[in-house]
Scaffold this active site. Sequence first.
Site, PDB file in Angstrom:
ATOM      1  N   THR A 185     -37.938 -74.148 -63.450  1.00  0.00           N
ATOM      2  CA  THR A 185     -38.990 -74.275 -62.446  1.00  0.00           C
ATOM      3  C   THR A 185     -38.355 -74.686 -61.123  1.00  0.00           C
ATOM      4  O   THR A 185     -37.139 -74.874 -61.035  1.00  0.00           O
ATOM      5  CB  THR A 185     -40.038 -75.319 -62.862  1.00  0.00           C
ATOM      6  N   LYS A 216     -47.657 -78.229 -61.716  1.00  0.00           N
ATOM      7  CA  LYS A 216     -46.517 -79.122 -61.889  1.00  0.00           C
ATOM      8  C   LYS A 216     -46.417 -80.168 -60.782  1.00  0.00           C
ATOM      9  O   LYS A 216     -45.459 -80.943 -60.745  1.00  0.00           O
ATOM     10  CB  LYS A 216     -45.226 -78.311 -61.936  1.00  0.00           C
ATOM     11  N   SER A 220     -34.439 -75.075 -61.547  1.00  0.00           N
ATOM     12  CA  SER A 220     -33.466 -73.994 -61.490  1.00  0.00           C
ATOM     13  C   SER A 220     -33.343 -73.395 -60.096  1.00  0.00           C
ATOM     14  O   SER A 220     -32.283 -72.911 -59.719  1.00  0.00           O
ATOM     15  CB  SER A 220     -33.862 -72.897 -62.487  1.00  0.00           C
TER      16      SER A 220
END
Length: 244
Positions: free
Chosen positions: A63, A95, A187
């Site tokens: 993410t 998130k 990432s």
Amino acid sequence: MRSFLHLRSVLSRNIPSQYCGYSDPLKLIGFRGFDLTRNRYFHPSNVLNASRADHGLVQWHGTTILSVRKGDRVCVVGDGQVSMGSVIVKPSAKKVRRIGPGGDVIAGFAGATSDAMTLLERLEMKIEEHPGQLLRACVSLAKDWRMDKYLRRLEALLVVSNKDISLTLTGNGDVLDSEDGIVGIGSGGNYAIAAARALMPIDGLDADEIAKRSMHIAAGLCCYTNTNFIVESIDTTTGKLEKK
């Protein structure tokens, strides 16, 4: 097998002297095994589902969360993609969340969702114990996260921001502040940070616009990041949260 032995021989002759204590020179270049089905060597980090490296630390992948602080605003943006290996299982996960009494703190997470929720609950408890002292609350959580037998098994990373400070929390006991007001994890975190730093000096771009443009760049580079963004902002002069 012949090429395997030849490579080992070449490495043995050419590795620097400070590494001569290694019994196997192949370890220096990351080899861990041989894939007989594809006739090539592999390393565990190539496996998309691997969540931990050999040293046991959490791998930053899956993410992108970005926090940008500029002028009188701080903005936290997270993408919505949830991946299981090479499969996208959900494109619109949330998130980035508001936490704490009054919702005056924004938190974003990367990693296992259940682990992150557990950590966010613990962080809310720490914020209630130390009202108005986000740094102290995060340090207290980091201590527990590092030392507690149960918590240290949780695999997640957190970005936490309020009107005064933006922090990164890791399971290694780190509580990191950024000198330039830009924090990123996941990432695509490094792509987003680099883009935000390039956009920061441009006049006319506020924190929200920089964060969203940077996330679009990260989404174009990272296959685990999409453009379904959740954006939360704080006016640093009043501490009031805004949602866009």
